[in-house]
Write a protein that holds these residues in place. Sequence first.
Motif, PDB file in Angstrom:
ATOM      1  N   ASP A 277      30.989  37.545  30.424  1.00 58.39           N
ATOM      2  CA  ASP A 277      31.579  38.518  31.485  1.00 58.39           C
ATOM      3  C   ASP A 277      33.033  38.762  31.072  1.00 58.39           C
ATOM      4  OD1 ASP A 277      28.886  38.886  32.089  1.00 58.39           O
ATOM      5  OD2 ASP A 277      29.384  37.895  33.964  1.00 58.39           O
TER       6      ASP A 277
ATOM      7  N   ARG B 182      34.620  42.192  30.456  1.00 55.62           N
ATOM      8  CA  ARG B 182      35.728  42.931  31.431  1.00 55.62           C
ATOM      9  C   ARG B 182      36.886  43.342  30.637  1.00 55.62           C
ATOM     10  NH1 ARG B 182      33.073  39.751  35.717  1.00 55.62           N
ATOM     11  NH2 ARG B 182      34.291  37.857  34.925  1.00 55.62           N
TER      12      ARG B 182
ATOM     13  N   VAL C  97      42.528  53.772  42.364  1.00 56.25           N
ATOM     14  CA  VAL C  97      41.514  52.904  41.659  1.00 56.25           C
ATOM     15  C   VAL C  97      41.621  51.232  41.846  1.00 56.25           C
ATOM     16  CG1 VAL C  97      40.298  52.385  39.057  1.00 56.25           C
ATOM     17  CG2 VAL C  97      40.977  54.754  39.964  1.00 56.25           C
TER      18      VAL C  97
ATOM     19  N   ASN D 147      42.373  49.691  44.272  1.00 57.61           N
ATOM     20  CA  ASN D 147      41.663  49.099  45.747  1.00 57.61           C
ATOM     21  C   ASN D 147      40.298  48.608  45.207  1.00 57.61           C
ATOM     22  OD1 ASN D 147      43.478  49.672  47.313  1.00 57.61           O
ATOM     23  ND2 ASN D 147      42.972  51.651  47.866  1.00 57.61           N
ATOM     24  N   THR D 148      39.530  49.529  44.375  1.00 57.76           N
ATOM     25  CA  THR D 148      38.403  49.384  43.928  1.00 57.76           C
ATOM     26  C   THR D 148      38.226  48.206  42.874  1.00 57.76           C
ATOM     27  OG1 THR D 148      38.283  51.583  44.290  1.00 57.76           O
ATOM     28  CG2 THR D 148      36.160  50.328  43.488  1.00 57.76           C
ATOM     29  N   LEU D 149      39.377  48.098  42.087  1.00 60.61           N
ATOM     30  CA  LEU D 149      39.238  47.070  41.032  1.00 60.61           C
ATOM     31  C   LEU D 149      39.413  45.585  41.602  1.00 60.61           C
ATOM     32  CD1 LEU D 149      41.837  48.707  38.203  1.00 60.61           C
ATOM     33  CD2 LEU D 149      39.371  48.231  38.078  1.00 60.61           C
ATOM     34  N   ALA D 150      40.405  45.648  42.611  1.00 62.34           N
ATOM     35  CA  ALA D 150      40.459  44.361  43.219  1.00 62.34           C
ATOM     36  C   ALA D 150      39.390  43.726  43.728  1.00 62.34           C
ATOM     37  CB  ALA D 150      41.656  44.719  44.470  1.00 62.34           C
ATOM     38  N   ALA D 151      38.402  44.393  44.346  1.00 59.02           N
ATOM     39  CA  ALA D 151      37.140  43.873  44.895  1.00 59.02           C
ATOM     40  C   ALA D 151      36.130  43.572  44.003  1.00 59.02           C
ATOM     41  CB  ALA D 151      36.745  44.916  45.977  1.00 59.02           C
ATOM     42  N   THR D 152      36.765  43.580  42.662  1.00 57.33           N
ATOM     43  CA  THR D 152      35.303  43.350  41.650  1.00 57.33           C
ATOM     44  C   THR D 152      35.362  41.986  41.281  1.00 57.33           C
ATOM     45  OG1 THR D 152      36.760  43.810  39.716  1.00 57.33           O
ATOM     46  CG2 THR D 152      35.484  45.853  40.624  1.00 57.33           C
ATOM     47  N   ALA D 153      34.705  41.649  40.452  1.00 57.17           N
ATOM     48  CA  ALA D 153      34.724  40.001  40.295  1.00 57.17           C
ATOM     49  C   ALA D 153      35.774  39.997  39.018  1.00 57.17           C
ATOM     50  CB  ALA D 153      33.565  39.345  39.392  1.00 57.17           C
ATOM     51  N   MET D 154      36.781  40.960  38.442  1.00 52.89           N
ATOM     52  CA  MET D 154      37.521  40.977  37.363  1.00 52.89           C
ATOM     53  C   MET D 154      38.683  39.854  37.933  1.00 52.89           C
ATOM     54  SD  MET D 154      40.421  43.877  36.623  1.00 52.89           S
ATOM     55  CE  MET D 154      41.019  43.544  38.239  1.00 52.89           C
ATOM     56  N   ARG D 155      38.993  38.942  37.009  1.00 54.40           N
ATOM     57  CA  ARG D 155      40.034  37.844  37.360  1.00 54.40           C
ATOM     58  C   ARG D 155      41.505  38.284  36.990  1.00 54.40           C
ATOM     59  NH1 ARG D 155      35.835  34.950  35.467  1.00 54.40           N
ATOM     60  NH2 ARG D 155      35.073  33.570  36.929  1.00 54.40           N
TER      61      ARG D 155
ATOM     62  N   ARG E 193      47.692  42.180  42.192  1.00 54.74           N
ATOM     63  CA  ARG E 193      46.434  42.493  42.422  1.00 54.74           C
ATOM     64  C   ARG E 193      45.858  43.386  43.607  1.00 54.74           C
ATOM     65  NH1 ARG E 193      41.276  39.981  40.499  1.00 54.74           N
ATOM     66  NH2 ARG E 193      39.804  40.875  42.043  1.00 54.74           N
TER      67      ARG E 193
ATOM     68  N   THR F  78      36.924  41.939  51.940  1.00 55.55           N
ATOM     69  CA  THR F  78      36.475  42.088  50.350  1.00 55.55           C
ATOM     70  C   THR F  78      37.070  41.507  49.646  1.00 55.55           C
ATOM     71  OG1 THR F  78      37.733  44.208  50.604  1.00 55.55           O
ATOM     72  CG2 THR F  78      35.630  44.731  50.876  1.00 55.55           C
TER      73      THR F  78
ATOM     74  N   ARG G 276      33.004  38.579  45.618  1.00 57.36           N
ATOM     75  CA  ARG G 276      33.385  39.510  44.652  1.00 57.36           C
ATOM     76  C   ARG G 276      32.222  39.838  43.641  1.00 57.36           C
ATOM     77  NH1 ARG G 276      39.435  37.590  43.014  1.00 57.36           N
ATOM     78  NH2 ARG G 276      40.433  38.645  44.824  1.00 57.36           N
TER      79      ARG G 276
ATOM     80  N   ASP H   2      39.648  57.181  44.501  1.00 56.50           N
ATOM     81  CA  ASP H   2      39.906  58.168  43.636  1.00 56.50           C
ATOM     82  C   ASP H   2      39.434  57.657  42.141  1.00 56.50           C
ATOM     83  OD1 ASP H   2      40.651  60.699  42.823  1.00 56.50           O
ATOM     84  OD2 ASP H   2      42.551  60.688  44.120  1.00 56.50           O
TER      85      ASP H   2
ATOM     86  N   PHE I 168      33.203  50.432  35.507  1.00 55.34           N
ATOM     87  CA  PHE I 168      33.071  49.671  36.738  1.00 55.34           C
ATOM     88  C   PHE I 168      31.730  48.672  36.459  1.00 55.34           C
ATOM     89  CE2 PHE I 168      36.236  51.858  38.816  1.00 55.34           C
ATOM     90  CZ  PHE I 168      36.820  50.936  39.547  1.00 55.34           C
TER      91      PHE I 168
ATOM     92  N   ALA J 170      31.201  47.481  33.546  1.00 64.48           N
ATOM     93  CA  ALA J 170      31.398  46.266  32.585  1.00 64.48           C
ATOM     94  C   ALA J 170      32.170  45.596  33.686  1.00 64.48           C
ATOM     95  CB  ALA J 170      32.154  46.847  31.552  1.00 64.48           C
ATOM     96  N   LEU J 171      33.178  45.836  34.422  1.00 61.98           N
ATOM     97  CA  LEU J 171      33.931  45.190  35.380  1.00 61.98           C
ATOM     98  C   LEU J 171      33.123  44.041  36.304  1.00 61.98           C
ATOM     99  CD1 LEU J 171      36.852  47.280  36.394  1.00 61.98           C
ATOM    100  CD2 LEU J 171      37.106  45.447  34.594  1.00 61.98           C
TER     101      LEU J 171
ATOM    102  N   ARG K 244      25.400  45.092  32.185  1.00 66.76           N
ATOM    103  CA  ARG K 244      25.331  45.349  30.689  1.00 66.76           C
ATOM    104  C   ARG K 244      24.520  46.434  30.308  1.00 66.76           C
ATOM    105  NH1 ARG K 244      27.118  40.666  28.286  1.00 66.76           N
ATOM    106  NH2 ARG K 244      27.827  39.176  29.802  1.00 66.76           N
TER     107      ARG K 244
END
Lengths: 546, 303
Positions: free
Chosen positions: A3, A7, A97, A99-107, A301, B48, B73, B84, B98, B100-101, B105
């Motif tokens: 994963d 990412r 974007v 804001n949305t990225l921060a709430a994903t599992a992306m470290r 972040r 969140t 998360r 946006d 998103f 992928a993030l 898959r």
Amino acid sequence: MNDALLRIRAIVATDFILRFRRTSTLVLFVAMCVLAFVSIPDPSANWTLMSVGEARALYNSPAIAFATAVNFSVLGIGLLSYYMISNSVKRDVVSGVGNTLAATAMRSWEYIAGKFLGNVAFLTALTLAYMLVMMLMVTVRGEAPLEPMVFLRTYALICLQGIFFVSVISLVFETIPILSSRIGDFIYFLVWIALGIAPVEQLEKINLARQQAGVAPTLSNVPIAAYIDVIGLGTSMSAINQQIGADSSKGLSVGASTFNPALPVVVIREVELPTAWIIAKALTTLGFIPLLAIALAAFHRFDPTRLRASAGRSKRNIVAALGAVLKPLSRLTTIFWGMIQSLLGGQGFVRIVAAEILLVFTLHPAALLALVGLNVAGIIAPIPKVQLPIAPLACLALVFFSADIGIRERQRGSSALLLSVPMMKEHFILIKLLAAWILGLTFALVPLVRLAFAAPGVAVSLAIGMFFLSACAVGIGIATGTAKTLIVGSLILFYLALNSNGREPALDFAGWFGSAVPMVQVGYAVAALGFVALGWSAHWWRTGRA
Amino acid sequence: MLVLDSVTKRFSSGVTAVNALSLRLDKGVVGLLGPNGAGKTTLIQMITTVTKPSAGTIFYNDVDIVKSPDAMRSRLGFLPQDFDVYDNLTAFEFLSYFAALKGVRSKARVGELLEMVNLHTVANRVASAFSGGMKQRLGIAQALINDPDVLIVDEPTAGLDPEERIRLRNILSEIGGEKLVILSTHIVSDIEAIATHIAIMAQSRLQAYSTPEELLRSAEGSVWKGIVSSESFDSLRSQIRISGAVRKPDGVHISVVSAHKPFEGAAQTEPTLEDAFLFTLQKAGADTRAEPTTGKRDKAGAL
């Protein structure tokens, strides 16, 4: 693929797509093609790409690869690319974007790694595109067969380290609040001078001394200058000098150089660095990567609390601090706002231009200080001092305070509001141009008057130079949507003009050395009109079609 | 199960956005109501894991998500208030990014979601050129792409037309049957048909948390209606807080949330959810004059 790699790959690919779909990238590529065609003139021309002493270098693959890679590494990668790529984190903040990225599992480390590799991928692609254009030029103007592998090796040797360095440093600067501001842009310019220019002479001296003493280069005696020569100018120049037995006094010249056609051409072989130096450069390149830990530690972040604090810290620079101290001064402008209403109430165009100028002073109280300081200095200083340094400082003030004059409304999403003002949409470019120019002239009002009596030609040059800078501010700003391009371009121009010390009249764009001939003045006035046309076209493209 | 215990968020400026808030949330649709500036968005940012609380704990399935944010998360779908898109990315590319993030898959899932939000026909168009409603639908698609166990949407109906709002409500309601959906809004009509629980925030604190039925019961006997002349209406407006008014040929039909009979001729009436919300805010001492608004009243010509 796990994963984390998935990412990172997604971040790299998205950054790459976003950058390559920008109009500015297309403009850059077209500019590179034009530059390639211009910088390698026909062998029968009276100037050439590279000369040794007064002899022209043969247009073979090693010579063209070396000369174009050095130029590209110093200006393209070392300087311009920093300003092109140092906005990737900011883009995520501004676009929302993040804001949305921060709430994903992306470290966070994945994000920093993705951004870094995205920078490397973009700069590598740009370098390869430039190299391919130059290879094409060998088939057009070359005097020897094309050797693609020579190009590939030479570009890798000269450009790769710079690509890694800029990719890392731009991310480090971008994540540290104070360095992500205009102050950071200026500091990077100083870094570029230190790392790009300084090692050249030192490496030449060391190399010559060792050559004379017969000392072989080993890993243990690699000079420090070779380590800090991250944009490859010093090491590659010293290698070519060694090959042709020249030094700077004998005049190895890369770029537009004159030559004596009666002399036989010099044949350049492929650039070769001692193995020890290559290992040292590879180690330094890998050594940049741990610097990403600084970026990781400073990365917010997209936490609104940290972003707010960052915004506060980035404003804690000298200019902002000065602005805060001088804020009460901006209240003085309220008197002038009233005057605009009462004196120019009926004259729409003049009133709008006056309002634009006044807005600059209201937004930047430091501009008032510059206005008073430069004019008072202009009264008390002798004429030579008025010419230098007061005139350059007035030009610097013009660039600094008008850099965003054409784009500030767009950046704040209030373009529609401004364009709804009567006369604004039709005369937008003219209003902004006049506002910037008159603003510049107010900074140099007293110096201009004194120069008009003492050295009229210089006064004309200064006024034209300011017109040129104003046109650049408006034209380049509107075309690129950022103030950075103007600031970088101006810093380079100022640097070249001051370094030439008046010896090259074509660089004396604002008459600082009094060496600009009328042809130069006309040339800058025409160039200014070119930038106005650029701004007009970009403005029409955005608004006129609607 | 999401458990918030004494969660507080204090900014360096000294402002407390969320003050000692405790809450236990299970599956279902939770409507998070509150006037602007109540602290809803900050609360959502903490849940969140976008920002950390200054004090208190947040547990999701017994894992402290302040210390181990990945636990939340990986199971979260989030549509922020100011969502946006990038310039120059198509809807398909944006959603694939998103996906992928979030470790998804399957490319088919991207197409499936675009179809679900009715953007499949414009999948290859640059998303930045979309209308506000289309962007919002793309945002909903990215929030759902990983089939989340917790879905949090902050003011999701902004920019959506009535048909899209209904469609969104249906989607959220369906998901809420099995999972936790938190819908933050200041528009009561967004949640009145679908919320299984309602949390009301005002002045940085949680003022109420109950089912819609309990909330309605709490406001019984406190909602009044009546018909007044235009002249009386103007003077009444300056004396009492009028929660709704519609001009009709026989006068102005008004409703008022008040513990006591507010004017001569006023009669008690059944409270609506909006009345109950206003009643809660009144009890909390919050300013209710500007909030909330409902789609229905806007269209009926609220004054």
